[in-house]
Scaffold this motif. Structure first.
Motif, PDB file in Angstrom:
ATOM      1  N   SER A 111       0.800  -1.229   0.000  1.00 60.41           N
ATOM      2  CA  SER A 111       0.000   0.000   0.000  1.00 60.41           C
ATOM      3  C   SER A 111       0.833   1.280   0.000  1.00 60.41           C
ATOM      4  N   LEU A 112       2.127   1.183   0.355  1.00 61.14           N
ATOM      5  CA  LEU A 112       2.946   2.393   0.452  1.00 61.14           C
ATOM      6  C   LEU A 112       4.224   2.348  -0.389  1.00 61.14           C
ATOM      7  N   LEU A 113       5.030   1.311  -0.226  1.00 62.93           N
ATOM      8  CA  LEU A 113       6.325   1.288  -0.916  1.00 62.93           C
ATOM      9  C   LEU A 113       6.186   1.057  -2.420  1.00 62.93           C
ATOM     10  N   ILE A 114       5.269   0.201  -2.822  1.00 61.12           N
ATOM     11  CA  ILE A 114       5.081  -0.025  -4.264  1.00 61.12           C
ATOM     12  C   ILE A 114       4.562   1.242  -4.954  1.00 61.12           C
ATOM     13  N   PRO A 115       3.527   1.920  -4.412  1.00 56.51           N
ATOM     14  CA  PRO A 115       3.114   3.198  -5.012  1.00 56.51           C
ATOM     15  C   PRO A 115       4.235   4.231  -5.001  1.00 56.51           C
ATOM     16  N   PHE A 116       4.988   4.288  -3.898  1.00 55.46           N
ATOM     17  CA  PHE A 116       6.106   5.230  -3.842  1.00 55.46           C
ATOM     18  C   PHE A 116       7.083   4.977  -4.978  1.00 55.46           C
ATOM     19  N   SER A 117       7.467   3.714  -5.166  1.00 56.45           N
ATOM     20  CA  SER A 117       8.436   3.365  -6.218  1.00 56.45           C
ATOM     21  C   SER A 117       7.886   3.696  -7.599  1.00 56.45           C
ATOM     22  N   PHE A 118       6.610   3.399  -7.818  1.00 53.37           N
ATOM     23  CA  PHE A 118       5.991   3.676  -9.115  1.00 53.37           C
ATOM     24  C   PHE A 118       5.977   5.168  -9.415  1.00 53.37           C
ATOM     25  N   PHE A 119       5.472   5.966  -8.491  1.00 48.12           N
ATOM     26  CA  PHE A 119       5.393   7.419  -8.698  1.00 48.12           C
ATOM     27  C   PHE A 119       6.785   8.030  -8.835  1.00 48.12           C
ATOM     28  N   TYR A 120       7.730   7.501  -8.083  1.00 45.55           N
ATOM     29  CA  TYR A 120       9.096   8.026  -8.103  1.00 45.55           C
ATOM     30  C   TYR A 120       9.744   7.784  -9.463  1.00 45.55           C
TER      31      TYR A 120
ATOM     32  N   VAL B 208      -0.730   1.531  -7.576  1.00 46.75           N
ATOM     33  CA  VAL B 208      -1.114   2.713  -6.798  1.00 46.75           C
ATOM     34  C   VAL B 208      -1.716   2.324  -5.442  1.00 46.75           C
ATOM     35  N   GLY B 209      -1.367   1.128  -4.980  1.00 46.58           N
ATOM     36  CA  GLY B 209      -1.741   0.715  -3.626  1.00 46.58           C
ATOM     37  C   GLY B 209      -3.147   0.202  -3.454  1.00 46.58           C
ATOM     38  N   LYS B 210      -3.833  -0.114  -4.554  1.00 45.57           N
ATOM     39  CA  LYS B 210      -5.199  -0.627  -4.460  1.00 45.57           C
ATOM     40  C   LYS B 210      -5.199  -2.144  -4.661  1.00 45.57           C
ATOM     41  N   LYS B 211      -6.129  -2.800  -4.003  1.00 46.57           N
ATOM     42  CA  LYS B 211      -6.269  -4.226  -4.183  1.00 46.57           C
ATOM     43  C   LYS B 211      -6.970  -4.523  -5.505  1.00 46.57           C
ATOM     44  N   ARG B 212      -6.532  -5.559  -6.175  1.00 50.52           N
ATOM     45  CA  ARG B 212      -7.189  -5.956  -7.435  1.00 50.52           C
ATOM     46  C   ARG B 212      -8.599  -6.439  -7.159  1.00 50.52           C
ATOM     47  N   GLY B 213      -9.500  -6.081  -8.073  1.00 45.52           N
ATOM     48  CA  GLY B 213     -10.859  -6.554  -7.948  1.00 45.52           C
ATOM     49  C   GLY B 213     -11.635  -5.841  -6.847  1.00 45.52           C
TER      50      GLY B 213
END
Length: 319
Positions: free
Chosen positions: A63-72, A314-319
């Motif tokens: 919910s936090l590190l993956i979105p951070f890495s993507f946006f970064y 972006v930190g959202k669960k699929r489905g």
């Protein structure tokens, strides 16, 4: 099982994320980065939930590190293009700025590649720290929280990686939010309590306008933090009266998706600021307000796209 969202909390988040966008333009003096940041950290503490450590870390990475890495990473090529726009050359571009996130320094809340992303890194660190602090007695947690708020300058002066120095200060807001958040939400379900809190809020609004500029040092800091918590009280008390109002659905939508706005808004905002500065040659708080509205309109489409096609990033669960 998905937890039911609290409607008026999303309304507060929606208003606050608009404040975040506005504060990155020319904004009124009362709208400060500390104000909007502290609201988000305080609210984040409401919903802290301890789980087995492995599950907890997995959830925070998702919910936090993956979105951070993507946006970064998507902000890096934009930063390159922006440098070329401003200088018409890339010979002076600092290609190593991508690795600034690993720098051990005493910097404040700022990441060059995408300034607002410091928040996601900081809240991740706070969540980990608080996981262990949450085992303590509530009184000890309250003492730690107040000490964090009192020693802001000290923490910011310590060189640390991954915004840990900034995280120690904002940990105070998060911890206090966790201590009072859920009981407060429960009390606001009672109509009599809501009436009393609304009346108190009206009185506090008058106190908020009392100037504190004459104070200095520790006294100014203490007075300012007291005012911040007054703002939190006013927001909660007033917003609770607008629970599930249909005409606030757009504000709620932005509140539910505030993380996406935080991670992306600087890109259209910088472009818009460059264009308006070229046309008008200046900017005022009202122009900054209009710029913020335009960017939020752009964000509406960005949010729909992200939620539909790249929810995981972006930190959202699929489905």
């Amino acid at each position: 099982m998905r937890h039911k969202r609290i409607d008026y909390i999303d309304v507060i988040k929606g208003l606050t994320i608009f404040g975040v966008v506005w504060v990155h333009t020319v904004c009124p003096q009362w709208l400060t980065p500390l104000l909007v940041n502290s609201i988000f950290f305080f609210l984040a503490g409401f919903f802290f939930k301890r789980k087995p450590l492995k599950n907890f870390l997995s959830e925070k990475v998702r919910s936090l590190l993956i979105p951070f890495s993507f946006f970064y990473l998507i902000s890096y090529p934009f930063r390159i293009l922006l440098h070329y726009w401003d200088n018409r050359t890339l010979s002076t571009f600092d290609w190593g700025c991508l690795f600034d996130v690993f720098e051990c320094s005493a910097r404040p809340d700022y990441l060059f590649v995408n300034v607002p992303l410091w928040f996601l890194l900081c809240i991740f660190v706070i969540q980990i720290l608080y996981y262990f602090i949450s085992y303590l007695n509530k009184w000890w947690i309250a003492i730690i929280a107040l000490l964090c708020l009192c020693f802001k300058s000290f923490f910011h002066s310590i060189p640390a990686p991954f915004m840990m120095n900034v995280a120690f200060y904002y940990l105070g807001f998060f911890a206090l939010g966790n201590l009072v958040g859920k009981p407060w939400i429960e009390k606001l379900k009672d109509i009599r309590f809501r009436k009393v809190s609304l009346g108190v809020s009206l009185l506090l609004c008058a106190v908020l306008f009392i100037p504190i500029d004459a104070l200095s040092g520790w006294w100014h800091s203490m007075a300012y933090h007291i005012k911040l918590f007054m703002v939190f009280f006013v927001l909660m008390s007033v917003a609770s009266w607008f629970n599930e109002k249909r005409w606030l659905s757009l504000v709620r939508f932005y509140g539910e998706n505030s993380l996406i706005i935080l991670g992306v808004h600087v890109i259209p905002l910088i472009i818009l600021i460059r264009l308006t500065n070229k046309v008008f040659g200046y900017c005022t708080p009202m122009m900054g307000f209009v710029q913020s509205i335009i960017v939020m309109a752009v964000m509406y489409g960005v949010i729909l796209f992200c939620n539909k096609y790249i929810p995981f990033l972006v930190g959202k669960k699929r489905g």
